[in-house]
Design a protein around this motif. Structure first.
Motif, PDB file in Angstrom:
ATOM      1  N   PRO B 108      16.641  70.532  77.519  1.00 44.31           N
ATOM      2  CA  PRO B 108      17.632  71.679  76.812  1.00 44.31           C
ATOM      3  C   PRO B 108      16.869  72.970  76.516  1.00 44.31           C
ATOM      4  CG  PRO B 108      17.937  69.452  75.799  1.00 44.31           C
ATOM      5  CD  PRO B 108      16.717  69.276  76.772  1.00 44.31           C
ATOM      6  N   VAL B 109      17.527  73.847  76.616  1.00 45.63           N
ATOM      7  CA  VAL B 109      16.979  75.471  76.186  1.00 45.63           C
ATOM      8  C   VAL B 109      16.606  75.194  74.772  1.00 45.63           C
ATOM      9  CG1 VAL B 109      17.294  77.710  75.956  1.00 45.63           C
ATOM     10  CG2 VAL B 109      18.214  76.644  77.992  1.00 45.63           C
ATOM     11  N   VAL B 110      15.315  75.420  74.456  1.00 48.73           N
ATOM     12  CA  VAL B 110      14.837  75.471  72.950  1.00 48.73           C
ATOM     13  C   VAL B 110      14.960  76.690  72.166  1.00 48.73           C
ATOM     14  CG1 VAL B 110      14.075  73.150  73.159  1.00 48.73           C
ATOM     15  CG2 VAL B 110      12.585  75.276  73.660  1.00 48.73           C
ATOM     16  N   LYS B 111      14.506  77.812  73.026  1.00 48.65           N
ATOM     17  CA  LYS B 111      14.485  79.167  72.519  1.00 48.65           C
ATOM     18  C   LYS B 111      14.917  80.047  73.231  1.00 48.65           C
ATOM     19  CE  LYS B 111      10.241  78.642  69.640  1.00 48.65           C
ATOM     20  NZ  LYS B 111       9.089  79.217  69.161  1.00 48.65           N
ATOM     21  N   SER B 112      15.386  81.240  72.899  1.00 54.88           N
ATOM     22  CA  SER B 112      15.923  82.354  73.867  1.00 54.88           C
ATOM     23  C   SER B 112      14.615  82.944  74.737  1.00 54.88           C
ATOM     24  CB  SER B 112      16.645  83.339  73.074  1.00 54.88           C
ATOM     25  OG  SER B 112      15.782  83.992  72.106  1.00 54.88           O
ATOM     26  N   GLY B 113      14.713  83.582  75.543  1.00 52.33           N
ATOM     27  CA  GLY B 113      13.632  84.463  76.209  1.00 52.33           C
ATOM     28  C   GLY B 113      12.995  83.411  77.446  1.00 52.33           C
ATOM     29  N   GLY B 114      13.706  82.072  77.607  1.00 52.73           N
ATOM     30  CA  GLY B 114      13.241  81.585  78.652  1.00 52.73           C
ATOM     31  C   GLY B 114      13.596  82.129  80.257  1.00 52.73           C
ATOM     32  N   MET B 115      12.983  81.530  81.233  1.00 51.86           N
ATOM     33  CA  MET B 115      13.291  82.442  82.463  1.00 51.86           C
ATOM     34  C   MET B 115      14.570  81.909  82.985  1.00 51.86           C
ATOM     35  SD  MET B 115       9.667  81.733  84.553  1.00 51.86           S
ATOM     36  CE  MET B 115       8.283  82.859  83.868  1.00 51.86           C
ATOM     37  N   GLY B 116      15.202  82.924  83.614  1.00 56.36           N
ATOM     38  CA  GLY B 116      16.553  82.538  84.543  1.00 56.36           C
ATOM     39  C   GLY B 116      16.046  82.046  85.951  1.00 56.36           C
ATOM     40  N   LEU B 117      16.993  81.593  86.426  1.00 57.13           N
ATOM     41  CA  LEU B 117      16.969  80.952  87.839  1.00 57.13           C
ATOM     42  C   LEU B 117      15.910  81.861  88.775  1.00 57.13           C
ATOM     43  CD1 LEU B 117      19.787  78.613  88.432  1.00 57.13           C
ATOM     44  CD2 LEU B 117      17.450  77.903  87.720  1.00 57.13           C
ATOM     45  N   ASP B 118      16.665  83.190  88.543  1.00 54.35           N
ATOM     46  CA  ASP B 118      15.887  84.085  89.708  1.00 54.35           C
ATOM     47  C   ASP B 118      14.364  84.632  89.362  1.00 54.35           C
ATOM     48  OD1 ASP B 118      18.165  84.550  88.170  1.00 54.35           O
ATOM     49  OD2 ASP B 118      17.608  86.708  88.453  1.00 54.35           O
ATOM     50  N   GLU B 119      14.167  84.238  88.101  1.00 50.18           N
ATOM     51  CA  GLU B 119      12.652  84.462  87.917  1.00 50.18           C
ATOM     52  C   GLU B 119      11.996  83.336  88.396  1.00 50.18           C
ATOM     53  OE1 GLU B 119      12.071  86.460  83.779  1.00 50.18           O
ATOM     54  OE2 GLU B 119      14.026  85.584  83.756  1.00 50.18           O
ATOM     55  N   ILE B 120      12.464  81.883  88.075  1.00 51.09           N
ATOM     56  CA  ILE B 120      11.913  80.902  88.710  1.00 51.09           C
ATOM     57  C   ILE B 120      11.492  80.763  89.793  1.00 51.09           C
ATOM     58  CG2 ILE B 120      12.227  78.196  89.035  1.00 51.09           C
ATOM     59  CD1 ILE B 120      13.245  78.404  85.941  1.00 51.09           C
ATOM     60  N   TYR B 121      12.630  81.238  90.893  1.00 53.68           N
ATOM     61  CA  TYR B 121      12.754  81.308  92.191  1.00 53.68           C
ATOM     62  C   TYR B 121      11.376  82.294  92.674  1.00 53.68           C
ATOM     63  CZ  TYR B 121      16.430  78.034  92.411  1.00 53.68           C
ATOM     64  OH  TYR B 121      17.237  77.028  92.037  1.00 53.68           O
ATOM     65  N   GLU B 122      11.616  83.573  91.728  1.00 54.64           N
ATOM     66  CA  GLU B 122      10.297  84.420  92.147  1.00 54.64           C
ATOM     67  C   GLU B 122       8.916  83.781  92.151  1.00 54.64           C
ATOM     68  OE1 GLU B 122      11.243  88.158  90.541  1.00 54.64           O
ATOM     69  OE2 GLU B 122       9.250  88.647  90.752  1.00 54.64           O
ATOM     70  N   LEU B 123       9.043  82.974  91.034  1.00 54.75           N
ATOM     71  CA  LEU B 123       7.437  82.297  90.697  1.00 54.75           C
ATOM     72  C   LEU B 123       7.382  81.560  91.651  1.00 54.75           C
ATOM     73  CD1 LEU B 123       5.375  82.636  88.328  1.00 54.75           C
ATOM     74  CD2 LEU B 123       6.720  80.994  87.173  1.00 54.75           C
ATOM     75  N   PHE B 124       8.158  80.478  92.038  1.00 55.11           N
ATOM     76  CA  PHE B 124       8.148  79.437  92.765  1.00 55.11           C
ATOM     77  C   PHE B 124       9.003  79.424  94.134  1.00 55.11           C
ATOM     78  CE2 PHE B 124       6.642  77.444  88.656  1.00 55.11           C
ATOM     79  CZ  PHE B 124       5.495  77.363  89.058  1.00 55.11           C
ATOM     80  N   PRO B 125       8.955  80.291  95.033  1.00 53.38           N
ATOM     81  CA  PRO B 125       9.738  80.286  96.044  1.00 53.38           C
ATOM     82  C   PRO B 125      10.261  79.030  96.806  1.00 53.38           C
ATOM     83  CG  PRO B 125       8.069  81.839  96.302  1.00 53.38           C
ATOM     84  CD  PRO B 125       7.687  80.894  95.309  1.00 53.38           C
ATOM     85  N   ASN B 126       9.081  77.984  96.734  1.00 51.55           N
ATOM     86  CA  ASN B 126       9.384  76.854  97.257  1.00 51.55           C
ATOM     87  C   ASN B 126      10.953  76.084  96.738  1.00 51.55           C
ATOM     88  OD1 ASN B 126       6.923  77.521  98.332  1.00 51.55           O
ATOM     89  ND2 ASN B 126       6.173  75.407  98.553  1.00 51.55           N
ATOM     90  N   LEU B 127      10.947  76.444  95.486  1.00 51.78           N
ATOM     91  CA  LEU B 127      11.811  75.598  94.947  1.00 51.78           C
ATOM     92  C   LEU B 127      13.603  76.012  95.195  1.00 51.78           C
ATOM     93  CD1 LEU B 127      10.616  74.974  91.447  1.00 51.78           C
ATOM     94  CD2 LEU B 127      10.676  73.391  93.233  1.00 51.78           C
ATOM     95  N   GLU B 128      13.574  77.180  95.856  1.00 47.83           N
ATOM     96  CA  GLU B 128      14.816  77.701  95.873  1.00 47.83           C
ATOM     97  C   GLU B 128      15.577  76.961  97.096  1.00 47.83           C
ATOM     98  OE1 GLU B 128      15.102  81.943  96.356  1.00 47.83           O
ATOM     99  OE2 GLU B 128      16.850  82.009  96.199  1.00 47.83           O
TER     100      GLU B 128
END
Ligand SMILES: Nc1ncnc2c1ncn2[C@@H]1O[C@H](COP(=O)(O)OP(=O)(O)OP(=O)(O)O)[C@@H](O)[C@H]1O
Ligand SMILES: [Mg+2]
Lengths: 295, 237
Positions: B108-128
């Motif tokens: 679950p999200v615990v704080k605001s300011g977490g990464m969105g999915l696009d930021e996550i895929y930018e960091l780890f393109p393999n997961l997209e």
């Protein structure tokens, strides 16, 4: 109509349908047992007693409060489920740290106590429960006359089983459940209240047994022994299906009901043991069960 | 130097046990806001246990453990994450009964300011584009990325990262190293357990060395790089 192995197809179809009715109860109960085992690692021997409890509460709310079948269908599973949740909180919860055997013995003892109490208060003889007015009569299916109520049992049980399966496989709550089954301490470290989930899961599955009890009340006699007669078969169903699989429990429950029904037509004297024969064969060929994950 | 910065995690004389077996013997360390601190040490030194004790996965514990002033010992295990702690375990903890998308969105999200999915895929393109893949069908490196990604999504701002490069091919290690540099730039506070010293020194500010359940030495990153002999003596290589 043509014959199959000297049996008219109409008779066969009729037996399949009757088998599905028993299978509906097997499915509802083994589904709950499989979820409880997966999540809590508890072999819930009290499941049959909760089913009996559900049938009795149905009878009690009718005789004492005048509550008819339809409200009972909603109220009884909630009452029985809440009772289950309380049992988990008060007793089972304390047994998770110790060997599985303790929770098995506890639920076995609980089943004996519940059955004994009901026998003491109500006697061993069954209490009759009327089929609800709206579901009396028979359906003409061409190959057989199906009492409407029995058709309803199949539909209601299937709906509840499929809904449960969908929740577990397709929703976020279900993802929590599956994850907590695999690695509860990590799921807890992610911020999910796993102990609360265990209580709710146990309560829900016990509520399913209560729901089966309501469905059973108009068909079978409401009697203290009705649960222990059924639970042995249901355990065989779970062993055949494999402890870990939800969908497997539903499918196995229904198919074994059908196999039992067919055996009644072809070789009636084997019908009461056919499930155990299937169990022996499955255990020899696939010890983890048909849908179980091999270790 | 770094001590003038805001203290986030403080462990003082922390003890913990697996059943009867006493593993942490008075661990003392601290981590300031925005720091990347490593815990080094031989196999069995208690590095993983330190993380599991902080998270409350190991329940039998004594001593002092505070995050941003909150008493971790008194916090029930399911409430620790809400303080902003995100745990990426050594064994990665990807669930085999969940697909990639479900694994990614499980915590679950615990704080605001977490990464969105696009930021996550930018960091780890393999997961997209892998949403429907069973979590454990991913390669080891991809599972590691998923284990990190699911925590970054929650907004946790204090990450416990246990041996992220263990058993991974050098190209993947480079990718994870780059990700770590980005996380540091984002201002996350990180404890890193790592055997690969090159990886450890690339982004860390300070290093602790553990042995037999205690912190036995501490280095700044500059000291570690210039005094490899001392750390090698500790690690027995
Ligand atoms: N679940 C457990 N039950 C009992 N003892 C354990 C358990 N996990 C770890 N230990 C013991 O605790 C000690 C510390 O283990 P820990 O996993 O914290 O070491 P580590 O520093 O992370 O080592 P590694 O580099 O191998 O990951 C070891 O002696 C280990 O055998
Ligand atoms: Mg470790």
């Amino acid at each position: 109509m043509p014959d199959i192995f000297g049996m008219p197809v109409a008779v066969l179809l009729g037996q399949v349908l009757l088998g599905l009715i028993n299978g509906s109860f097997y499915a509802l109960l083994s589904l709950g047992l499989a979820i409880i085992f997966g999540m809590l690692n508890v072999i819930n021997f009290a499941h049959g007693a909760f089913y009996m409890f559900g049938a009795f509460v149905t009878w009690m709310v009718m005789s004492w409060l005048g509550l008819s079948y339809w409200p009972a269908l909603v109220v009884v599973p909630i009452v029985v489920g809440a009772f289950g949740a309380a049992i988990e909180r008060l007793f089972l919860k304390r047994l998770y740290q110790v060997d599985h055997l303790y929770s098995l013995l506890f639920t076995f003892g609980l089943a004996l106590v519940m059955e004994g109490l009901f026998r003491h208060v109500f006697g061993s003889a069954g209490k009759p429960y009327p089929v609800p007015q709206e579901l009396t009569g028979v359906l003409k299916l061409g190959f057989m006359f199906l009492p409407v109520y029995r058709g309803w049992v199949i539909i209601a049980a299937l709906l509840v089983c499929v809904a449960t399966w969908l929740v577990i496989e397709k929703t976020r709550l279900g993802a929590y459940l599956r994850a907590a089954t695999e690695n509860p301490s990590l799921v807890q470290a992610f911020g999910i209240n796993v102990p609360l989930m265990l209580t709710i899961t146990y309560g829900f599955c016990v509520g399913l047994a209560g729901f089966a009890g309501v469905l059973a009340a108009p068909i079978y006699q409401v009697s203290p022994g009705m649960g222990s007669n059924l639970i042995i078969i249901v355990f065989a169903v779970v062993v055949i299906g494999g402890m870990g699989s939800i969908g497997g429990a539903i499918l196995t429950g229904l198919s074994l009901g059908v196999i039992e029904g067919l055996t009644k037509t072809f070789y009636p004297s084997a019908s009461s043991i056919v499930i155990f024969i299937v169990m022996v064969i499955v255990l020899m060929l696939r010890p983890a069960g048909l849908f179980g994950r091999e270790a | 130097m770094t001590d003038s910065r805001e203290r986030r995690l403080e462990l003082k004389g922390l003890h913990s046990w697996y059943g009867e077996s006493h593993v942490l013997h008075g661990t003392t360390l601290h981590v300031n806001r925005g720091e990347v601190v490593t815990i080094l040490g031989r196999n069995g030194a208690g590095k993983t246990t330190t993380m599991r004790t902080i998270m409350g996965i190991v329940r039998k514990r004594k001593g002092e453990a505070r995050l941003d002033g909150h008493d971790l010992i008194a916090t029930p295990p399911h409430k620790v994450a809400r303080l902003g702690l995100g745990y990426v375990p050594e064994e990665r903890g990807i669930f085999s009964s969940l697909n990639v998308a479900e694994n990614l969105t499980l915590p679950p999200v615990v704080k605001s300011g977490g990464m969105g999915l696009d930021e996550i895929y930018e960091l780890f393109p393999n997961l997209e584009g892998r949403d429907k893949t069973v979590g454990t069908r991913l390669s080891g490196g991809e599972q590691q990325m998923l284990a990190m990604a699911r925590i970054l999504r929650t907004g946790a701002d204090f990450i416990l990262l246990d041996e992220p490069t263990e058993g991974l091919a050098p190209v993947i290690v480079d990718e994870i190293a780059k990700a770590l540099v980005k996380l540091k730039a984002l201002g996350l506070t990180i404890i890193l357990v790592e055997q690969n010293l090159k990886f450890a020194t690339a982004s860390a500010d300070r290093h602790y060395v553990m042995d037999q359940g205690q912190v036995v030495d501490e280095f700044t990153n500059e000291r570690l790089v210039s005094d490899m002999a001392r750390i090698n003596a500790h690690l027995g290589v």
